[in-house]
Scaffold this motif. Structure first.
Motif, mmCIF file in Angstrom:
data_model
loop_
_atom_site.group_PDB
_atom_site.id
_atom_site.type_symbol
_atom_site.label_atom_id
_atom_site.label_comp_id
_atom_site.label_asym_id
_atom_site.label_seq_id
_atom_site.Cartn_x
_atom_site.Cartn_y
_atom_site.Cartn_z
ATOM 1 N N ALA A 132 -19.189 -8.859 -40.045
ATOM 2 C CA ALA A 132 -18.082 -9.344 -40.608
ATOM 3 C C ALA A 132 -16.712 -8.304 -41.315
ATOM 4 O O ALA A 132 -17.207 -7.489 -42.134
ATOM 5 N N PRO A 133 -15.136 -7.856 -40.643
ATOM 6 C CA PRO A 133 -14.888 -6.846 -40.525
ATOM 7 C C PRO A 133 -14.841 -7.173 -42.758
ATOM 8 O O PRO A 133 -14.324 -8.410 -43.654
ATOM 9 N N ASP A 134 -14.116 -6.070 -43.218
ATOM 10 C CA ASP A 134 -14.252 -6.487 -44.910
ATOM 11 C C ASP A 134 -13.020 -6.410 -45.686
ATOM 12 O O ASP A 134 -12.145 -5.495 -45.020
ATOM 13 N N PRO A 135 -12.224 -7.927 -46.075
ATOM 14 C CA PRO A 135 -11.098 -8.487 -45.784
ATOM 15 C C PRO A 135 -10.535 -7.150 -47.239
ATOM 16 O O PRO A 135 -9.059 -6.935 -47.092
ATOM 17 N N ALA A 136 -10.839 -6.137 -47.945
ATOM 18 C CA ALA A 136 -10.479 -5.366 -49.005
ATOM 19 C C ALA A 136 -10.555 -4.066 -48.344
ATOM 20 O O ALA A 136 -9.941 -3.171 -49.176
ATOM 21 N N ALA A 137 -10.915 -3.880 -46.618
ATOM 22 C CA ALA A 137 -10.522 -2.809 -46.515
ATOM 23 C C ALA A 137 -9.064 -2.266 -45.577
ATOM 24 O O ALA A 137 -8.378 -3.226 -45.654
ATOM 25 N N PRO A 138 -8.682 -1.167 -45.919
ATOM 26 C CA PRO A 138 -7.375 -0.303 -45.553
ATOM 27 C C PRO A 138 -7.013 -0.791 -43.738
ATOM 28 O O PRO A 138 -8.166 -1.089 -42.659
ATOM 29 N N ALA A 139 -5.810 -1.326 -43.842
ATOM 30 C CA ALA A 139 -5.535 -1.815 -42.473
ATOM 31 C C ALA A 139 -4.476 -1.926 -41.828
ATOM 32 O O ALA A 139 -3.577 -1.900 -43.151
ATOM 33 N N PRO A 140 -4.089 -1.556 -41.057
ATOM 34 C CA PRO A 140 -2.245 -1.348 -40.749
ATOM 35 C C PRO A 140 -1.733 -2.512 -40.537
ATOM 36 O O PRO A 140 -1.839 -3.477 -40.613
ATOM 37 N N LEU A 141 -1.059 -2.596 -41.716
ATOM 38 C CA LEU A 141 0.170 -3.145 -41.622
ATOM 39 C C LEU A 141 1.133 -4.161 -39.847
ATOM 40 O O LEU A 141 1.508 -4.963 -40.141
ATOM 41 N N GLY A 142 1.171 -3.022 -39.181
ATOM 42 C CA GLY A 142 1.448 -3.257 -37.990
ATOM 43 C C GLY A 142 3.043 -3.007 -37.870
ATOM 44 O O GLY A 142 4.650 -4.021 -37.157
ATOM 45 N N VAL A 143 3.835 -2.294 -38.647
ATOM 46 C CA VAL A 143 5.151 -2.541 -39.271
ATOM 47 C C VAL A 143 5.599 -1.091 -38.200
ATOM 48 O O VAL A 143 5.287 -0.308 -38.608
ATOM 49 N N PRO A 144 6.391 -1.947 -37.181
ATOM 50 C CA PRO A 144 7.123 -0.786 -36.311
ATOM 51 C C PRO A 144 7.868 0.169 -37.156
ATOM 52 O O PRO A 144 8.586 -0.042 -37.958
#
Length: 88
Positions: A18-30
């Motif tokens: 499962a993906p690590d919820p604490a891992a960096p992830a893009p916010l998707g803010v345009p």
């Protein structure tokens, strides 16, 4: 040998993690282009924070802030053009 058993021709498949919820992830803010190449490059720099842990964000934000502040300061340093008087 059964078709479902691993063998020389069938590598053992690791279960998906499962993906690590604490891992960096893009916010998707345009980020909308401003039409100013310098400012647009600085805003694109914000995307660098998407791939960093939270403790790395400050450096990116400070860098962008410094660049935007310098761009605004440069606007004040331009010679005044009286034909662009915005007062009524």
């Amino acid at each position: 040998m059964s078709d479902s058993m691993p063998g020389p021709d069938r590598p053992v498949q690791e279960p998906e993690q499962a993906p690590d919820p604490a891992a960096p992830a893009p916010l998707g803010v345009p980020r909308m282009p401003t039409g100013n190449a310098e400012v647009d490059a600085l805003l694109e720099r914000l995307a660098d924070a998407d791939h960093l842990a939270a403790d790395g964000h400050l450096e990116v934000y400070e860098d962008v802030h410094r660049g935007l502040r310098d761009a605004l300061t440069a606007l004040d340093a331009r010679p005044h053009d009286p034909s662009h008087n915005h007062r009524s």
